[in-house]
Design a protein around this motif. Structure first.
Motif, PDB file in Angstrom:
ATOM      1  N   GLY A  98      39.977 -24.302 -12.987  1.00  0.00           N
ATOM      2  CA  GLY A  98      39.712 -25.032 -14.212  1.00  0.00           C
ATOM      3  C   GLY A  98      38.993 -24.201 -15.247  1.00  0.00           C
ATOM      4  N   VAL A  99      39.200 -24.556 -16.502  1.00  0.00           N
ATOM      5  CA  VAL A  99      38.469 -23.990 -17.639  1.00  0.00           C
ATOM      6  C   VAL A  99      37.908 -25.156 -18.424  1.00  0.00           C
ATOM      7  CG1 VAL A  99      38.630 -22.698 -19.796  1.00  0.00           C
ATOM      8  CG2 VAL A  99      39.891 -21.913 -17.776  1.00  0.00           C
ATOM      9  N   VAL A 100      36.616 -25.105 -18.704  1.00  0.00           N
ATOM     10  CA  VAL A 100      35.947 -26.146 -19.487  1.00  0.00           C
ATOM     11  C   VAL A 100      35.500 -25.520 -20.801  1.00  0.00           C
ATOM     12  CG1 VAL A 100      34.021 -27.762 -19.602  1.00  0.00           C
ATOM     13  CG2 VAL A 100      35.171 -27.337 -17.404  1.00  0.00           C
ATOM     14  N   HIS A 101      36.111 -25.958 -21.881  1.00  0.00           N
ATOM     15  CA  HIS A 101      35.766 -25.460 -23.214  1.00  0.00           C
ATOM     16  C   HIS A 101      34.634 -26.313 -23.777  1.00  0.00           C
ATOM     17  CE1 HIS A 101      39.177 -22.691 -23.620  1.00  0.00           C
ATOM     18  NE2 HIS A 101      39.936 -23.622 -23.078  1.00  0.00           N
ATOM     19  N   ALA A 102      33.393 -25.840 -23.632  1.00  0.00           N
ATOM     20  CA  ALA A 102      32.234 -26.602 -24.096  1.00  0.00           C
ATOM     21  C   ALA A 102      31.511 -25.943 -25.263  1.00  0.00           C
ATOM     22  CB  ALA A 102      31.247 -26.820 -22.945  1.00  0.00           C
ATOM     23  N   LEU A 141      45.330 -19.787 -14.555  1.00  0.00           N
ATOM     24  CA  LEU A 141      45.414 -21.248 -14.438  1.00  0.00           C
ATOM     25  C   LEU A 141      46.734 -21.667 -13.793  1.00  0.00           C
ATOM     26  CD1 LEU A 141      43.909 -22.140 -17.914  1.00  0.00           C
ATOM     27  CD2 LEU A 141      43.025 -22.975 -15.729  1.00  0.00           C
ATOM     28  N   ARG A 142      47.820 -21.023 -14.184  1.00  0.00           N
ATOM     29  CA  ARG A 142      49.120 -21.346 -13.585  1.00  0.00           C
ATOM     30  C   ARG A 142      49.127 -21.040 -12.089  1.00  0.00           C
ATOM     31  NH1 ARG A 142      52.115 -18.163 -18.379  1.00  0.00           N
ATOM     32  NH2 ARG A 142      52.429 -19.855 -19.886  1.00  0.00           N
ATOM     33  N   ALA A 143      48.483 -19.937 -11.710  1.00  0.00           N
ATOM     34  CA  ALA A 143      48.460 -19.542 -10.295  1.00  0.00           C
ATOM     35  C   ALA A 143      47.815 -20.609  -9.433  1.00  0.00           C
ATOM     36  CB  ALA A 143      47.725 -18.214 -10.141  1.00  0.00           C
ATOM     37  N   ALA A 144      46.829 -21.341  -9.984  1.00  0.00           N
ATOM     38  CA  ALA A 144      46.117 -22.372  -9.223  1.00  0.00           C
ATOM     39  C   ALA A 144      46.558 -23.781  -9.595  1.00  0.00           C
ATOM     40  CB  ALA A 144      44.612 -22.232  -9.464  1.00  0.00           C
ATOM     41  N   GLU A 145      47.559 -23.888 -10.498  1.00  0.00           N
ATOM     42  CA  GLU A 145      47.921 -25.206 -11.049  1.00  0.00           C
ATOM     43  C   GLU A 145      46.651 -25.924 -11.493  1.00  0.00           C
ATOM     44  OE1 GLU A 145      50.390 -27.260  -8.217  1.00  0.00           O
ATOM     45  OE2 GLU A 145      52.154 -26.079  -8.785  1.00  0.00           O
ATOM     46  N   GLY A 146      45.914 -25.236 -12.368  1.00  0.00           N
ATOM     47  CA  GLY A 146      44.563 -25.654 -12.716  1.00  0.00           C
ATOM     48  C   GLY A 146      44.462 -26.732 -13.766  1.00  0.00           C
ATOM     49  N   HIS A 147      43.235 -26.910 -14.234  1.00  0.00           N
ATOM     50  CA  HIS A 147      42.868 -28.030 -15.106  1.00  0.00           C
ATOM     51  C   HIS A 147      42.119 -27.454 -16.306  1.00  0.00           C
ATOM     52  CE1 HIS A 147      41.656 -32.560 -14.895  1.00  0.00           C
ATOM     53  NE2 HIS A 147      41.736 -32.163 -16.157  1.00  0.00           N
ATOM     54  N   VAL A 189      45.530 -31.392 -18.284  1.00  0.00           N
ATOM     55  CA  VAL A 189      44.768 -31.163 -19.513  1.00  0.00           C
ATOM     56  C   VAL A 189      44.033 -32.437 -19.885  1.00  0.00           C
ATOM     57  CG1 VAL A 189      44.870 -30.520 -21.955  1.00  0.00           C
ATOM     58  CG2 VAL A 189      46.459 -29.462 -20.319  1.00  0.00           C
ATOM     59  N   THR A 190      42.731 -32.305 -20.090  1.00  0.00           N
ATOM     60  CA  THR A 190      41.874 -33.446 -20.423  1.00  0.00           C
ATOM     61  C   THR A 190      41.096 -33.140 -21.695  1.00  0.00           C
ATOM     62  OG1 THR A 190      41.589 -34.111 -18.116  1.00  0.00           O
ATOM     63  CG2 THR A 190      39.898 -34.844 -19.674  1.00  0.00           C
ATOM     64  N   THR A 191      41.003 -34.117 -22.576  1.00  0.00           N
ATOM     65  CA  THR A 191      40.103 -34.037 -23.721  1.00  0.00           C
ATOM     66  C   THR A 191      39.010 -35.080 -23.557  1.00  0.00           C
ATOM     67  OG1 THR A 191      41.782 -33.208 -25.262  1.00  0.00           O
ATOM     68  CG2 THR A 191      39.853 -34.263 -26.210  1.00  0.00           C
ATOM     69  N   LEU A 228      33.059 -35.824 -17.208  1.00  0.00           N
ATOM     70  CA  LEU A 228      33.957 -34.670 -17.235  1.00  0.00           C
ATOM     71  C   LEU A 228      34.317 -34.215 -15.818  1.00  0.00           C
ATOM     72  CD1 LEU A 228      33.489 -31.616 -19.595  1.00  0.00           C
ATOM     73  CD2 LEU A 228      34.207 -31.321 -17.222  1.00  0.00           C
ATOM     74  N   VAL A 229      33.323 -34.099 -14.959  1.00  0.00           N
ATOM     75  CA  VAL A 229      33.587 -33.653 -13.594  1.00  0.00           C
ATOM     76  C   VAL A 229      34.403 -34.699 -12.835  1.00  0.00           C
ATOM     77  CG1 VAL A 229      32.508 -33.035 -11.393  1.00  0.00           C
ATOM     78  CG2 VAL A 229      31.605 -32.104 -13.530  1.00  0.00           C
ATOM     79  N   SER A 230      34.200 -35.964 -13.139  1.00  0.00           N
ATOM     80  CA  SER A 230      35.040 -37.009 -12.523  1.00  0.00           C
ATOM     81  C   SER A 230      36.498 -36.815 -12.893  1.00  0.00           C
ATOM     82  CB  SER A 230      34.568 -38.395 -12.963  1.00  0.00           C
ATOM     83  OG  SER A 230      33.298 -38.694 -12.421  1.00  0.00           O
ATOM     84  N   ALA A 231      36.759 -36.413 -14.137  1.00  0.00           N
ATOM     85  CA  ALA A 231      38.139 -36.130 -14.544  1.00  0.00           C
ATOM     86  C   ALA A 231      38.700 -34.954 -13.751  1.00  0.00           C
ATOM     87  CB  ALA A 231      38.201 -35.848 -16.043  1.00  0.00           C
ATOM     88  N   LEU A 232      37.881 -33.918 -13.550  1.00  0.00           N
ATOM     89  CA  LEU A 232      38.317 -32.769 -12.749  1.00  0.00           C
ATOM     90  C   LEU A 232      38.630 -33.183 -11.314  1.00  0.00           C
ATOM     91  CD1 LEU A 232      35.794 -29.980 -13.875  1.00  0.00           C
ATOM     92  CD2 LEU A 232      38.235 -30.071 -14.388  1.00  0.00           C
ATOM     93  N   GLU A 233      37.888 -34.159 -10.797  1.00  0.00           N
ATOM     94  CA  GLU A 233      38.041 -34.560  -9.400  1.00  0.00           C
ATOM     95  C   GLU A 233      39.055 -35.685  -9.202  1.00  0.00           C
ATOM     96  OE1 GLU A 233      33.978 -35.418  -8.398  1.00  0.00           O
ATOM     97  OE2 GLU A 233      33.571 -33.344  -7.799  1.00  0.00           O
TER      98      GLU A 233
END
Length: 251
Positions: A98-102, A141-147, A189-191, A228-233
């Motif tokens: 995951g990448v979190v743009h904060a 991100l693609r390698a891990a099918e990330g968020h 992808v989450t906003t 935010l972390v709930s969205a990741l989980e």
């Protein structure tokens, strides 16, 4: 455990997200403008309540506690053209869950008073750097099918007087998220749209507005981080695409 990169990690929401992910045992890549503040954050995350722990099972030989890796990378989001070179010299993992743009900046002002430099700073920090960093990190991100999580703002949903430059950058960030979601089906992808949050940025905003900063009037960074972390989980069969978090004052 996963690996997460957080921009603006030394700010209120970014630091709160880093703390929660650290508590869960994830590896972290923390970015921010100040190397000194990054070092201070890393030390705080490695000690105290965030130190690695272990569960003792009677009769069993306990494994050594796992200490999650923490990497810090100084990045100046005002200079998006320099991001790729900075990352090339750093130890960025080949897989990112995951990448979190904060990271973010805000300066209030009427359209009549904001010069080109103010507009370019808002767009560079809040939008262009997020787009450039995402582009560079897409293979990992693609390698891990990330968020990918974009910390937006309720100003990204509605522009009020004196918020034109900031709101424009956040409207653009919403468009970036929507396009990325459509273009990269393997990623989630989450906003997140936080309302007013008790951070140093909010303290600065209240000063610019000529008001008084009262911390209890706003949501805490840890509350926004929990959402935010709930969205990741969220289980992988679903994605929290958009979520707004506003202060609540009972009564």
């Amino acid at each position: 455990m996963g690996t997460y990169l957080i921009t603006g990690a030394t700010g209120g929401i970014g630091a709160a997200v880093a703390e929660l992910l650290r508590e869960r045992g994830h590896d972290l890549v923390l970015t921010g403008r100040s190397p000194e503040r990054l070092d201070k954050l890393e030390s705080a995350l490695r000690g105290g309540a965030n130190a690695p722990t272990q569960v003792i099972t009677p009769g069993a030989v306990p494994p050594p506690p796992r200490s999650a890796a923490i990497t810090t990378i100084p990045l100046d989001m005002r200079e998006p053209r320099r991001i790729e070179a900075a990352l090339a010299m750093a130890e960025v993992p080949e897989r990112l869950d995951g990448v979190v743009h904060a990271a973010g900046v805000v300066h209030l002002g009427r359209v009549a008073d904001l010069d080109a430099d103010a507009w370019m700073e808002h767009l560079s920090v809040n939008l262009v750097s997020a787009a450039e960093l995402t582009r560079i990190l897409l293979p990992a991100l693609r390698a891990a099918e990330g968020h990918v999580v974009f910390v937006n703002s309720t100003a990204g949903l509605r522009a009020n007087p004196q918020w034109s430059a900031y709101a424009a950058s956040k409207f653009g960030l919403r468009a970036l998220a929507d396009s990325l979601r459509a273009e990269e089906p393997s990623l989630r992808v989450t906003t997140v749209y936080p309302g007013r949050t008790a951070t140093e940025m909010q303290r600065k905003v209240r000063t610019q507005e000529g008001g008084t900063y009262v911390e209890d009037d706003f949501a805490t960074p840890s509350t926004v981080a929990r959402v935010l972390v709930s969205a990741l989980e969220t289980p992988r069969d679903a994605v929290v695409a958009d979520v707004a978090v506003r202060p609540h004052r009972p009564g």
